[in-house]
Enzyme design. Structure first.
Site, PDB file in Angstrom:
ATOM      1  N   HIS A  65       8.919   8.917 -16.254  1.00  0.00           N
ATOM      2  CA  HIS A  65       7.241   8.364 -15.530  1.00  0.00           C
ATOM      3  C   HIS A  65       7.716   8.343 -14.142  1.00  0.00           C
ATOM      4  O   HIS A  65       7.874   8.421 -13.526  1.00  0.00           O
ATOM      5  CB  HIS A  65       7.494   6.888 -15.860  1.00  0.00           C
ATOM      6  N   ASP A 112       9.197   6.703 -10.983  1.00  0.00           N
ATOM      7  CA  ASP A 112       7.968   6.287 -11.060  1.00  0.00           C
ATOM      8  C   ASP A 112       7.220   7.766  -9.579  1.00  0.00           C
ATOM      9  O   ASP A 112       6.554   8.253  -9.361  1.00  0.00           O
ATOM     10  CB  ASP A 112       7.453   5.007 -10.412  1.00  0.00           C
ATOM     11  N   GLU A 169       1.184  -3.835 -14.665  1.00  0.00           N
ATOM     12  CA  GLU A 169       1.631  -3.663 -13.806  1.00  0.00           C
ATOM     13  C   GLU A 169       1.593  -4.801 -13.171  1.00  0.00           C
ATOM     14  O   GLU A 169       0.889  -4.300 -11.929  1.00  0.00           O
ATOM     15  CB  GLU A 169       2.135  -2.423 -13.031  1.00  0.00           C
ATOM     16  N   GLN A 214      -6.878   6.303 -12.414  1.00  0.00           N
ATOM     17  CA  GLN A 214      -6.292   5.295 -10.832  1.00  0.00           C
ATOM     18  C   GLN A 214      -7.218   3.880 -10.079  1.00  0.00           C
ATOM     19  O   GLN A 214      -6.555   2.671 -10.177  1.00  0.00           O
ATOM     20  CB  GLN A 214      -5.347   6.067  -9.905  1.00  0.00           C
ATOM     21  N   TRP A 249       3.443   4.265  -2.234  1.00  0.00           N
ATOM     22  CA  TRP A 249       4.241   3.269  -2.881  1.00  0.00           C
ATOM     23  C   TRP A 249       5.696   2.981  -2.330  1.00  0.00           C
ATOM     24  O   TRP A 249       5.714   2.028  -2.743  1.00  0.00           O
ATOM     25  CB  TRP A 249       3.975   4.027  -4.515  1.00  0.00           C
ATOM     26  N   HIS A 307      -0.409   2.333 -17.622  1.00  0.00           N
ATOM     27  CA  HIS A 307       0.540   2.072 -16.913  1.00  0.00           C
ATOM     28  C   HIS A 307      -0.599   0.155 -17.511  1.00  0.00           C
ATOM     29  O   HIS A 307      -1.612   0.354 -16.953  1.00  0.00           O
ATOM     30  CB  HIS A 307      -0.442   1.709 -15.862  1.00  0.00           C
ATOM     31  N   HIS A 338       4.624  10.350 -10.373  1.00  0.00           N
ATOM     32  CA  HIS A 338       3.717  10.856 -10.049  1.00  0.00           C
ATOM     33  C   HIS A 338       3.328  11.774  -9.756  1.00  0.00           C
ATOM     34  O   HIS A 338       3.857  11.383  -8.029  1.00  0.00           O
ATOM     35  CB  HIS A 338       2.836   9.206  -8.991  1.00  0.00           C
TER      36      HIS A 338
HETATM   37 FE   FE2 Z   1       3.455   4.547 -12.407  1.00  0.00          FE
END
Ligand code: FE2
Length: 427
Positions: free
Chosen positions: A56, A308, A212, A151, A314, A209, A58
């Site tokens: 996982h 991630d 979360e 997203q 993030w 996702h 991005h």
């Molecule tokens: Fe993610």
């Protein structure tokens, strides 16, 4: 003819073997292999593992830290807002360049398969184009899987559905979603139904996702399990994050985990991110936010640890080290028994190989000759040391090397050097 012979390897299961490679595949795994070899590596008793896998990630956002500003609150929501500010400023060349730089780091860390999500909530689909290009360029050394990720919400963003389908038509091969990001619980559930139907119709895998959030009533994974079994997608669907499960009522969670197992869902928590993005509205005690890993595992659910994020809106840290993600996972999950720590190594190797449906993964005869020589004697020691990747081998060729980490001491009456892997491991 042996193209590469690895002598004196210790496998993750403890066997001491040699490994012979021919034509990019493992030809033999046995003690004391003899024969002419074009190339030889002496592993000196160190651990030889199949490569690390990140289930996982991005890649469209990686290494964008500070663009256009830093996340001050540290929350998921500010991260999403920040990414929204950055999106119009992105160029395809810059996204490709950052992704390639990240892949350099990944290869040096023995990370040779990555499943990345790509944001499809941008009419230009610039990140989709960029990551398809990256996938082509890194094919010789990294297997990249791409998930079409809406997203801003499959329904909440007015163009997400159209753009997700466009991305799939362009060659993105996995269907993503974000049910907790839709306007209502009902919309979230409906989005899962439609996304799973798209995947079933096109014969694609699904990676959502899912939940979360710290909200214990965010129960979209229940719908995901339901749609998975309804559409016959068992084994083809991943629930990523699943952080709301941390906060759920225990009775409900016990029923839910059974439903997830029945549907053959895979689970991918992302410990480094879950522990830092969740629990932000708590005073004390602060929740950990990672899903119920030991309980999922006990129910027979295939769990992987993902990274991630690395240096993005993030998460300001990270270096593509899956041992770091696994180490955080076992700490946050209170999984320090020998069996659990050993399992944490599987959670960044063989478990994600199953979730990603990777062909030829492993160190058995006939598997792809992809592996890593680690400066450690056992998987638990590798976790303890975040062991150096002494050699990274792809298709029988060394594609990255890192020198042994050995400290020099200047102390009277003490050894001249110190190597963390010389402290005999008991587990
Ligand atoms: Fe993610």
């Amino acid at each position: 003819m042996i193209d590469l012979l690895v002598k004196n390897a210790t496998l993750p299961d403890g066997r001491k073997v040699d490994i012979a490679v021919a034509q990019g595949r493992i030809a033999e795994v046995a003690p004391a292999i003899t024969g002419e070899a074009a190339d030889t590596i002496d592993a000196r008793g160190y651990l030889v593992s199949p490569p690390f896998i990140d289930a996982h990630f991005h890649m469209d956002a990686t290494l964008s830290l500070g663009m256009p500003r830093l996340n001050q609150s540290g929350t998921l929501l500010e991260g999403i807002a920040l990414w929204g500010e950055l999106k119009p400023l992105l160029t395809q060349e810059a996204v490709v360049e950052r992704a390639l730089r990240y892949c350099d780091l990944a290869v040096a860390q023995g990370l040779l398969a990555i499943r990345t999500h790509v944001d499809v909530c941008d009419d230009r689909l610039l990140c989709v184009e960029a990551l398809l290009e990256v996938r082509k360029r890194i094919k010789p050394y990294i297997d990249l899987q791409i998930v079409a990720f809406p997203q801003d919400g499959f329904y909440r963003d007015p163009n997400a559905k159209k753009n997700l389908l466009r991305a799939l038509d362009m060659g993105v091969e996995i269907v993503g979603g974000i049910p907790h990001g839709e306007r209502t619980m009902a919309d979230g559930a409906a989005s899962l139904k439609e996304l799973c139907e798209i995947a079933a119709k096109r014969g694609l895998l699904v990676d959502i996702h899912c939940d979360e959030t710290d909200d214990p009533l965010s129960r979209h994974v229940e719908t995901l399990a339901y749609e998975t079994q309804r559409l016959g997608l068992q084994g083809r669907v991943v629930g990523s994050h699943l952080t709301s499960m941390h906060s759920m009522d225990n009775y409900y969670a016990s029923k839910l985990i059974g439903l997830m197992a029945e549907a053959g869902l895979h689970a991918t928590p992302n410990p480094l991110i879950n522990i830092t993005l969740q629990g932000r509205n708590d005073t004390y005690p602060k929740r950990r936010g990672m899903t119920r890993v030991p309980e999922l595992r006990a129910a027979g659910i295939n769990v992987s640890f993902g990274h991630d994020c690395v240096m993005d809106p993030w998460y300001p840290l990270g270096q593509g080290d899956m041992l770091e993600a696994a180490s955080m996972g076992l700490h946050v999950g209170l999984m320090t028994s020998p069996d659990q720590m050993r399992w944490a190594f599987d959670a960044v190797t063989v478990n994600p190989a199953k979730a990603l449906h990777l062909e030829g993964y492993g160190l058995a005869k006939g598997c792809k000759a992809d592996f890593v020589v680690l400066q450690a004697k056992t998987p638990v020691e590798a976790l303890r040391l975040k062991a150096n990747r002494l050699k990274v081998v792809k298709a029988g060729k060394v594609i990255a090397e890192t020198p042994e980490r050995v400290g020099t001491l200047h102390l009277d009456g003490r050894p001249k050097t110190v190597n963390g892997a010389d402290y005999a491991p008991r587990i």
